[in-house]
Design a protein around this motif. Structure first.
Motif, PDB file in Angstrom:
ATOM      1  N   ALA A   1     -12.425   1.323   0.818  1.00 23.59           N
ATOM      2  CA  ALA A   1     -12.608   2.213   1.964  1.00 23.59           C
ATOM      3  C   ALA A   1     -12.011   1.641   3.245  1.00 23.59           C
ATOM      4  N   GLN A   2     -11.808   0.307   3.288  1.00 27.14           N
ATOM      5  CA  GLN A   2     -11.309  -0.274   4.535  1.00 27.14           C
ATOM      6  C   GLN A   2      -9.804  -0.123   4.720  1.00 27.14           C
ATOM      7  N   ILE A   3      -9.084   0.301   3.692  1.00 27.31           N
ATOM      8  CA  ILE A   3      -7.627   0.393   3.819  1.00 27.31           C
ATOM      9  C   ILE A   3      -7.204   1.317   4.979  1.00 27.31           C
ATOM     10  N   PRO A   4      -7.686   2.580   5.013  1.00 30.00           N
ATOM     11  CA  PRO A   4      -7.274   3.435   6.129  1.00 30.00           C
ATOM     12  C   PRO A   4      -7.758   2.918   7.485  1.00 30.00           C
ATOM     13  N   ILE A   5      -8.899   2.229   7.497  1.00 31.95           N
ATOM     14  CA  ILE A   5      -9.418   1.683   8.758  1.00 31.95           C
ATOM     15  C   ILE A   5      -8.490   0.577   9.262  1.00 31.95           C
ATOM     16  N   LEU A   6      -8.044  -0.274   8.355  1.00 28.24           N
ATOM     17  CA  LEU A   6      -7.116  -1.353   8.728  1.00 28.24           C
ATOM     18  C   LEU A   6      -5.776  -0.776   9.179  1.00 28.24           C
ATOM     19  N   GLN A   7      -5.312   0.244   8.458  1.00 26.02           N
ATOM     20  CA  GLN A   7      -4.006   0.834   8.795  1.00 26.02           C
ATOM     21  C   GLN A   7      -4.009   1.453  10.187  1.00 26.02           C
ATOM     22  N   ALA A   8      -5.204   1.844  10.659  1.00 24.22           N
ATOM     23  CA  ALA A   8      -5.303   2.494  11.971  1.00 24.22           C
ATOM     24  C   ALA A   8      -5.423   1.491  13.117  1.00 24.22           C
ATOM     25  N   ILE A   9      -5.463   0.199  12.831  1.00 22.61           N
ATOM     26  CA  ILE A   9      -5.581  -0.794  13.901  1.00 22.61           C
ATOM     27  C   ILE A   9      -4.250  -0.861  14.663  1.00 22.61           C
TER      28      ILE A   9
ATOM     29  N   VAL B   1       0.849  -1.196   0.000  1.00 21.88           N
ATOM     30  CA  VAL B   1       0.000   0.000   0.000  1.00 21.88           C
ATOM     31  C   VAL B   1       0.878   1.237   0.000  1.00 21.88           C
ATOM     32  N   PRO B   2       0.725   2.133  -0.970  1.00 22.10           N
ATOM     33  CA  PRO B   2       1.431   3.402  -0.836  1.00 22.10           C
ATOM     34  C   PRO B   2       0.677   4.237   0.198  1.00 22.10           C
ATOM     35  N   ALA B   3       0.576   3.713   1.376  1.00 18.31           N
ATOM     36  CA  ALA B   3      -0.079   4.300   2.555  1.00 18.31           C
ATOM     37  C   ALA B   3      -1.254   5.207   2.189  1.00 18.31           C
ATOM     38  N   LEU B   4      -1.199   6.460   2.547  1.00 17.52           N
ATOM     39  CA  LEU B   4      -2.353   7.339   2.339  1.00 17.52           C
ATOM     40  C   LEU B   4      -2.361   7.934   0.938  1.00 17.52           C
TER      41      LEU B   4
ATOM     42  N   THR C   1     -10.217 -10.686  15.230  1.00 16.86           N
ATOM     43  CA  THR C   1     -10.623  -9.417  15.847  1.00 16.86           C
ATOM     44  C   THR C   1      -9.555  -8.363  15.581  1.00 16.86           C
ATOM     45  N   ARG C   2      -9.929  -7.106  15.823  1.00 15.17           N
ATOM     46  CA  ARG C   2      -8.947  -6.018  15.678  1.00 15.17           C
ATOM     47  C   ARG C   2      -7.749  -6.274  16.589  1.00 15.17           C
ATOM     48  N   ARG C   3      -8.020  -6.661  17.833  1.00 17.92           N
ATOM     49  CA  ARG C   3      -6.929  -6.935  18.796  1.00 17.92           C
ATOM     50  C   ARG C   3      -5.994  -8.004  18.289  1.00 17.92           C
ATOM     51  N   ALA C   4      -6.600  -9.060  17.720  1.00 19.47           N
ATOM     52  CA  ALA C   4      -5.797 -10.200  17.271  1.00 19.47           C
ATOM     53  C   ALA C   4      -4.959  -9.861  16.033  1.00 19.47           C
ATOM     54  N   LEU C   5      -5.239  -8.728  15.405  1.00 20.29           N
ATOM     55  CA  LEU C   5      -4.472  -8.348  14.202  1.00 20.29           C
ATOM     56  C   LEU C   5      -3.130  -7.689  14.551  1.00 20.29           C
ATOM     57  N   ALA C   6      -2.891  -7.428  15.838  1.00 20.38           N
ATOM     58  CA  ALA C   6      -1.589  -6.867  16.242  1.00 20.38           C
ATOM     59  C   ALA C   6      -0.495  -7.831  15.799  1.00 20.38           C
ATOM     60  N   GLY C   7       0.498  -7.312  15.105  1.00 20.00           N
ATOM     61  CA  GLY C   7       1.617  -8.130  14.635  1.00 20.00           C
ATOM     62  C   GLY C   7       1.289  -8.968  13.411  1.00 20.00           C
ATOM     63  N   LYS C   8       0.092  -8.815  12.863  1.00 22.12           N
ATOM     64  CA  LYS C   8      -0.340  -9.656  11.733  1.00 22.12           C
ATOM     65  C   LYS C   8      -0.434  -8.848  10.429  1.00 22.12           C
ATOM     66  N   THR C   9      -0.475  -9.604   9.356  1.00 22.68           N
ATOM     67  CA  THR C   9      -0.595  -9.020   8.023  1.00 22.68           C
ATOM     68  C   THR C   9      -1.996  -9.280   7.491  1.00 22.68           C
ATOM     69  N   VAL C  10      -2.637  -8.227   6.988  1.00 25.38           N
ATOM     70  CA  VAL C  10      -3.986  -8.385   6.435  1.00 25.38           C
ATOM     71  C   VAL C  10      -3.972  -7.983   4.961  1.00 25.38           C
ATOM     72  N   GLY C  11      -4.732  -8.709   4.157  1.00 24.96           N
ATOM     73  CA  GLY C  11      -4.851  -8.390   2.741  1.00 24.96           C
ATOM     74  C   GLY C  11      -6.231  -7.850   2.432  1.00 24.96           C
ATOM     75  N   THR C  12      -6.301  -6.888   1.504  1.00 20.30           N
ATOM     76  CA  THR C  12      -7.586  -6.338   1.100  1.00 20.30           C
ATOM     77  C   THR C  12      -7.474  -5.791  -0.322  1.00 20.30           C
ATOM     78  N   GLN C  13      -8.613  -5.519  -0.926  1.00 19.75           N
ATOM     79  CA  GLN C  13      -8.587  -5.032  -2.314  1.00 19.75           C
ATOM     80  C   GLN C  13      -8.079  -3.593  -2.393  1.00 19.75           C
ATOM     81  N   ILE C  14      -7.322  -3.313  -3.452  1.00 22.99           N
ATOM     82  CA  ILE C  14      -6.786  -1.960  -3.655  1.00 22.99           C
ATOM     83  C   ILE C  14      -7.929  -0.979  -3.962  1.00 22.99           C
TER      84      ILE C  14
END
Ligand code: ARG
Length: 259
Positions: A150-158, A4-7, A134-147
């Motif tokens: 709308a969920q990209i910034p939400i995931l990045q903020a976890i 992800v080129p971040a924001l 869960t959001r908590r369980a995603l700490a230290g984990k890698t998540v994939g989503t479509q480019i």
């Protein structure tokens, strides 16, 4: 698979949408009526909303779009292209309206003119059984989503999330999840449920916590108010004359309109 080129992605997309110089100007309702054909844009890889069955474009949004055309007395011509570029192409006049499960977000509202939402849905975290759900369980984990979603910034903020990786579409994310290249997947719940059922993965792969609740809407080019009004009126009719209810039952076994 892309990093992800971040924001940058949403901002860049927005800039391109607002200052697009390539392509024709969006058509007015009068021009569309004179031509007799309504051009609708979609992705074709988001089952069961817009996707291909064999070689036929189909799905809830495709059925709705065809019904909208009929209600307006117009033929419908579908234009299919990757999700990421749909809003830019809309403002360039490549098609008159888009129906591709876009969540209404403040950022997108600056770029395009949304229709009234045609359904509401959650975006969920998905993982193999025993994986992070869960959001908590995603700490230290890698998540994939479509480019472009709308969920990209939400995931990045976890908090503590290790990486958010973007993929061209949800099928490629599911494949990456199965292969263990990502720990989790995030997409709209009805899409995940449909894909898991279709691929026989339900049970091995599990739908977890919701990270957002979306209002999903079609859109027209920024400021195309007459077309927006005509499509909203037609959709309201489909929602009262039983067409919407029948199509929602057909694809989901329930009515998914917003409360
Ligand atoms: N609801 C999400 C969003 O608004 C994902 C939509 C993806 N749509 C698609 N046709 N692949 O960003």
């Amino acid at each position: 698979m892309n990093r992800v080129p971040a924001l940058l992605t949403p901002t860049l997309a927005l800039t391109l949408a607002l200052f697009s110089i390539a392509g024709a100007a969006p058509r007015t309702l009068d021009q569309i009526r004179a031509a007799g054909t309504l051009k609708l844009g979609t992705e074709g890889a988001f089952p069961p909303f817009n996707f291909y069955q064999q070689k036929t474009l189909t799905g809830f949004e495709v059925d709705l779009g065809n019904a909208l055309g009929q209600a307006l007395g117009l033929k419908v011509q579908w234009v299919v292209q990757p999700f990421d570029g749909l809003l830019v192409a809309l403002n360039q006049g490549r098609f008159d309206a888009v129906l591709a499960s876009h969540a209404v977000t403040p950022e997108r509202q600056k770029a395009v003119t949304f229709l009234k939402p045609h359904y509401c849905s959650a975006v969920n975290i998905v993982a193999k059984k025993g994986g992070p759900l869960t959001r908590r369980a995603l700490a230290g984990k890698t998540v994939g989503t479509q480019i472009g979603t709308a969920q990209i910034p939400i995931l990045q903020a976890i908090p503590g999330i290790k990486d958010v990786r973007t993929f061209p579409n949800d099928q490629t994310v599911l494949t990456a999840l199965q292969a263990g290249r990502v720990d989790a997947w995030s997409s709209n719940g009805p899409v995940v449920a449909y894909m898991l059922k279709q691929t026989g993965q339900a049970g091995r792969i599990v739908i977890g916590e919701a990270i957002s609740n979306e209002r999903n809407a079609g859109a027209v080019a920024r400021g195309n108010a007459a077309l927006q009004g005509a499509l909203n009126t037609a959709m309201a009719r489909l929602q009262t004359d039983g067409t919407y209810a029948r199509l929602s039952q057909k694809w989901f076994g329930q009515d998914i309109r917003c409360p």
